[in-house]
Design a protein around this motif. Structure first.
Motif, short mmCIF file in Angstrom:
data_model
loop_
_atom_site.label_atom_id
_atom_site.label_comp_id
_atom_site.label_asym_id
_atom_site.label_seq_id
_atom_site.Cartn_x
_atom_site.Cartn_y
_atom_site.Cartn_z
N GLY A 167 16.26 -8.43 71.40
CA GLY A 167 17.40 -7.53 71.47
C GLY A 167 17.33 -6.39 70.48
O GLY A 167 18.37 -5.85 70.06
N SER A 168 16.12 -5.98 70.10
CA SER A 168 15.97 -4.84 69.19
C SER A 168 16.51 -3.57 69.85
O SER A 168 16.45 -3.39 71.07
CB SER A 168 14.49 -4.66 68.84
N GLY A 169 17.00 -2.66 69.00
CA GLY A 169 17.47 -1.37 69.50
C GLY A 169 16.34 -0.42 69.85
O GLY A 169 16.58 0.63 70.46
N ASN A 170 15.10 -0.80 69.52
CA ASN A 170 13.94 0.05 69.81
C ASN A 170 13.45 -0.24 71.23
O ASN A 170 12.38 -0.80 71.45
CB ASN A 170 12.84 -0.23 68.79
N LEU A 171 14.27 0.15 72.21
CA LEU A 171 13.97 -0.15 73.62
C LEU A 171 13.99 1.14 74.44
O LEU A 171 14.37 2.20 73.95
CB LEU A 171 14.98 -1.15 74.19
N ASP A 172 13.55 1.02 75.68
CA ASP A 172 13.59 2.15 76.61
C ASP A 172 14.74 1.90 77.59
O ASP A 172 14.68 0.97 78.40
CB ASP A 172 12.27 2.29 77.36
N GLU A 173 15.77 2.73 77.51
CA GLU A 173 16.95 2.51 78.35
C GLU A 173 16.62 2.67 79.82
O GLU A 173 17.21 1.99 80.68
CB GLU A 173 18.07 3.47 77.93
N ALA A 226 17.42 -0.01 82.92
CA ALA A 226 18.20 0.38 84.09
C ALA A 226 17.40 0.14 85.38
O ALA A 226 17.96 -0.23 86.41
CB ALA A 226 18.61 1.85 83.99
N GLU A 227 16.08 0.33 85.31
CA GLU A 227 15.24 0.19 86.50
C GLU A 227 15.08 -1.26 86.94
O GLU A 227 15.02 -1.56 88.12
CB GLU A 227 13.85 0.80 86.21
N LYS A 265 23.23 -1.50 69.96
CA LYS A 265 22.72 -0.56 70.96
C LYS A 265 22.17 -1.31 72.16
O LYS A 265 22.47 -0.98 73.32
CB LYS A 265 21.64 0.33 70.35
N ALA A 266 21.34 -2.34 71.91
CA ALA A 266 20.76 -3.10 73.01
C ALA A 266 21.84 -3.79 73.84
O ALA A 266 21.80 -3.78 75.08
CB ALA A 266 19.77 -4.14 72.48
N LEU A 267 22.84 -4.37 73.18
CA LEU A 267 23.91 -5.04 73.91
C LEU A 267 24.71 -4.04 74.75
O LEU A 267 25.13 -4.36 75.87
CB LEU A 267 24.84 -5.77 72.92
N GLU A 268 24.90 -2.84 74.22
CA GLU A 268 25.62 -1.82 74.98
C GLU A 268 24.82 -1.38 76.21
O GLU A 268 25.38 -1.20 77.31
CB GLU A 268 25.92 -0.62 74.08
N VAL A 269 23.50 -1.23 76.06
CA VAL A 269 22.65 -0.86 77.21
C VAL A 269 22.71 -1.94 78.28
O VAL A 269 22.83 -1.65 79.48
CB VAL A 269 21.20 -0.63 76.74
N LEU A 270 22.66 -3.18 77.86
CA LEU A 270 22.71 -4.28 78.83
C LEU A 270 24.07 -4.32 79.54
O LEU A 270 24.15 -4.50 80.76
CB LEU A 270 22.43 -5.61 78.12
N ARG A 271 25.13 -4.17 78.76
CA ARG A 271 26.47 -4.19 79.37
C ARG A 271 26.64 -3.05 80.36
O ARG A 271 27.17 -3.24 81.46
CB ARG A 271 27.52 -4.08 78.25
N ARG A 272 26.17 -1.86 79.98
CA ARG A 272 26.32 -0.69 80.83
C ARG A 272 25.58 -0.85 82.16
O ARG A 272 25.99 -0.31 83.18
CB ARG A 272 25.83 0.54 80.08
N ASN A 273 24.50 -1.62 82.14
CA ASN A 273 23.70 -1.80 83.35
C ASN A 273 24.05 -3.08 84.11
O ASN A 273 23.34 -3.48 85.03
CB ASN A 273 22.21 -1.79 83.02
N GLY A 274 25.14 -3.73 83.72
CA GLY A 274 25.67 -4.84 84.51
C GLY A 274 25.04 -6.19 84.25
O GLY A 274 25.22 -7.13 85.04
N TYR A 275 24.30 -6.35 83.17
CA TYR A 275 23.71 -7.65 82.84
C TYR A 275 24.77 -8.58 82.25
O TYR A 275 25.61 -8.14 81.44
CB TYR A 275 22.61 -7.51 81.79
#
Length: 784
Positions: free
Chosen positions: A714-720, A724-725, A747-757
């Protein structure tokens, strides 16, 4: 004519006096623990205020005595703190200065976190008497924690050494002023003294004599005698932790009590006169302290063991509590930092439980036993009393309550004395007659193997360990429950006898609600994938056929991955896939291999870090396990499971090279499709996204994933864009509780939430399992 009080009244008066003497000791202990972080001047001010107040209320002993005890301990703490803080060590630590330290090793080197593939992490305490840094040299008397690598295991207790390294500041109130990260190996300046050399010679003789024993006995016998747990099998350590038996593998008051009882009994048998027997006991105690090393923990254990023996003596029973109270205050005067020591708390509480409850509980238990074994009552009461008093502190350490702890300790108790005595005799005999020492070790091996059998058997009892809130809240809750049972237990027992059917119904309901169901429902039927709770690392299990599985990464610790595989009843690993060679993915490999057939190891072709690759290679070679590379485009197949390697396609120099070389697998297990992302960072993840967009087959596959194992905990160093893909209904984050990296990042948790995980984390859920029933896919978990 003056009427003498009845025996019962006299005993009550004595007990009241004993309790009044205990209050000052407990008050001084509590205040000491809460004020260790204060400046010496503040401690002196508080001590003076307590002393003045005690003088003003001198006529009220119940108030003045605790205040006087608090004043003494505060004054002592101020003196100790002033002495250790004198000099520039604290200031140099704030600046992270490079220094050279000279001092004496006061605590044995201890391997932290088990044997690691990247070398052992060793900790020891150095009493520094000279420090050089920032262009000046100073004489000091300051304790410093040294955190070194495997080379520091060669350092001996009480050896004088010199070392260079970087100082780091400790937290206020710690028992050391600073920590040192050494640069290079230690330089020995002088050998330990005669006592230390004799102790080391005896300890080495015991280890050598125990070397031919079976693994459990080889590890436990030195642990029982000298507290050396370096050879104890990790799964046995886990079993002893789960059953509340870890106190046996440390130098504790029970060891000391056994030695003293044996010395006194032997003196009586050979005709030593009663006035001389205490001197025999003192000599035996001094010899044991030398053998186990006169460190603070050993001295504490010696004091508590002697007090416990006094408490069990019929002629001196009423002296137990006053002596314990005085010992607590004296030990705090000698070492105020004991007030925050878990070992000190456990020793003191266990001894207090023995003094308060062993006699009354033993008599009550004895009245309910058959006549022939009625005298067993006190022996049964001892572990029960110790468990009741120590349970709140144990909760702070392991976050659970052992239901089988009393039973396990009762079964093991008769075996401890013969094992300890045989081990001590072997250590004493080893320098003179090594063959005789080996024979004695084999004698001690029999009860030791029995202790190990008890621990392993009781650890597998369903519901033997109940989850409990950890931290201060859990300790306070358990303390309240324990006090409620102690104060109202008789009333509840009376009510239960009057309404047996209602009582039985309540007990059944409580057990049904409290007992964990995972003992009988885990592993869940139809499980396809499990993310093991191994702390800050990855250990992912893919089911193939019954008893067989594929393991993707092995986590940071051999014990935890071995335990997870055992819970899943995995006996054969068709493959072990190592996504990359960082410690949190490969250090647990010895545990995965322990007692299992492993057919192959599949790994990234990027062999970095090189030292960890060499360790993995050596481990595989010793077991005859072939290793082969996995690169993008490879197709893997096992019974009922297939996997396509999406990465690594090339070496990426940016970011972390090992992380960006992680093996990424698209896995298909029946109706479940999973994407395991290893620890890829933004650079590799974006390259993977571009590759996915160029390949129609990968694009189609990405639309159908059920589970994504999130990259890098769950590092924030990810590719959003990649997240999403490949969006899926479930994201699993394998992460350690309260880790130092802040994973998973907001940041990682927000990306996951935004994409419906939907996000499930191993630090919150424990082992996370994906299961299937027909074509339906579900998820469940096994809490810690």
């Amino acid at each position: 004519m003056t009427r003498r009080p009845a025996a019962g009244a006299a005993e009550d008066l004595t007990r009241d006096l004993d309790l009044r003497l205990l209050v000052p000791a407990l008050a001084a202990w509590a205040v000491s623990a809460g004020t260790l972080a204060l400046h010496p001047a503040g401690l002196v001010g508080l001590a003076a205020a307590c002393l003045v107040t005690a003088a003003l209320v001198l006529r009220w002993a119940r108030v003045s005595l605790p205040l006087a005890a608090i004043a003494l301990v505060l004054a002592s703490t101020a003196g100790h703190a002033a002495a250790r803080e004198a000099g520039p060590v604290r200031e140099l630590a704030r600046e992270h200065a490079m220094v050279e330290l000279t001092g004496v090793v006061t605590k044995d080197p201890v391997v932290v976190g088990g044997q690691r593939l990247d070398g052992a992490t060793v900790r020891l305490v150095l009493r520094v008497d000279e420090v050089s840094g920032r262009g000046r040299r100073s004489s000091v008397a300051t304790p410093v924690l040294v955190m070194g690598d495997a080379t520091w295991q060669r350092v001996h207790w009480h050896e004088r050494i010199a070392v260079k390294g970087t100082l780091l500041e400790s937290e206020p109130g710690d028992d050391v002023v600073a920590a040192l990260r050494p640069r290079g190996e230690p330089r020995s300046l002088s050998r330990p003294g005669a006592v230390a050399r004799v102790a080391e010679h005896l300890r080495a003789g015991l280890r050598d004599a125990a070397a031919p024993l079976p693994p459990d006995a080889r590890g436990l016998l030195p642990a029982l005698v000298i507290g050396d747990t370096s050879h104890t099998p990790p799964d046995l350590t886990d079993a002893m932790l789960a059953t509340g038996m870890t106190h046996l593998s440390a130098v504790s008051g029970s060891n000391v009590a056994v030695i003293l009882a044996f010395a006194l009994g032997g003196a009586s048998l050979v005709g030593v006169r009663r006035p001389w027997r205490p001197w025999v006991a003192v000599t035996a105690l001094a010899g044991f302290v030398v053998l186990a090393r006169p460190e603070p923990s050993v001295v504490r254990a010696a004091a508590m063991g002697a007090i416990g023996l006094i408490g069990l003596s019929r002629s001196r029973r009423t002296a137990g509590l006053p002596v314990l109270s005085a010992a607590v205050v004296v030990l705090l005067l000698v070492d105020p930092w004991l007030s925050r020591s878990y070992g000190f708390a456990l020793s003191t509480l266990a001894t207090l439980g023995l003094l308060l409850f062993t006699r009354t509980w033993g008599e009550a238990i004895g009245r309910r036993l058959p006549r022939r074994i009625r005298s067993w009552g006190p022996a049964i009461a001892i572990p029960v009393a110790a468990q009741a008093m120590c349970a709140p502190v144990v909760v702070l350490l392991q976050g659970s309550v052992s239901v089988v702890g009393v039973l396990a300790n009762l079964l093991a108790a008769p075996l401890v004395a013969p094992a300890t005595i045989a081990g001590v005799a072997a250590a004493a005999m080893a320098p003179l007659w090594p063959f005789g020492a080996r024979l004695l070790c084999w004698v001690g091996a029999l009860p030791t193997l029995g202790i190990a059998k008890v621990a392993r058997t009781c650890a597998t009892i369903p519901g033997g360990t109940l989850p409990w809130p950890d931290g201060a809240a859990g300790a306070l809750l358990l303390t309240g429950v324990t006090l409620l049972l102690l104060l109202s237990g008789r009333w509840w027992a009376h009510r239960a006898r009057g309404h047996p059917v209602l009582a039985a119904g309540v007990i059944v309901l409580v057990l049904a609600g409290a007992a964990p169901t995972s003992a009988v429902t885990w592993p869940p039927e139809g499980w396809r994938f499990v993310a093991c709770d191994v702390g800050q690392g990855d250990a992912l299990v893919l089911a193939t056929t019954p008893g067989h599985a594929v393991l993707v990464d092995a986590g940071p610790d051999p014990t935890t991955v071995n335990a997870c595989l055992r819970r899943l009843h995995v006996r054969v690993l068709d493959s072990v896939v190592l996504s990359h060679f960082h410690a949190d993915h490969v250090d647990g490999l010895p545990g995965a291999l322990a007692g299992r057939e492993v057919r192959e190891i599949l790994a990234t072709p990027v062999r970095e870090p090189a030292y960890q690759w060499s360790q993995v290679q050596a481990l595989a070679r010793s077991r005859g396990i072939p290793i082969r590379d996995v690169v993008a485009g490879d197709h893997l197949s096992w019974a009922g499971v297939t996997g396509d390697a999406w990465w690594p396609a090339r070496r990426i120099a940016a970011g972390s090279v090992p992380n960006n070389a992680s093996v990424v697998l698209a896995v298909h297990s029946g109706p479940v499709d999973l994407l395991l992302l290893g620890d890829v960072e933004r650079e590799a993840a974006h390259a993977l996204l571009l590759q996915l967009r160029r390949d129609p087959a990968m694009t189609a596959e990405a639309a159908g994933f059920d589970v994504v194992k999130v990259a890098h905990h769950g590092s924030g160093n990810l590719d959003e864009g990649l997240m999403a893909e490949v969006r899926a209904p479930l994201a699993v984050v394998s992460v350690g509780k309260d880790n130092d990296y802040g994973h998973p990042s907001p940041k990682a948790l927000e990306v996951l939430r935004r994409n419906g995980y939907a996000v499930l984390r191993t630090d919150q859920r424990g082992d996370v399992a994906v299961v299937t029933v027909g074509d339906d896919v579900g998820v469940t978990w096994r809490r810690r």
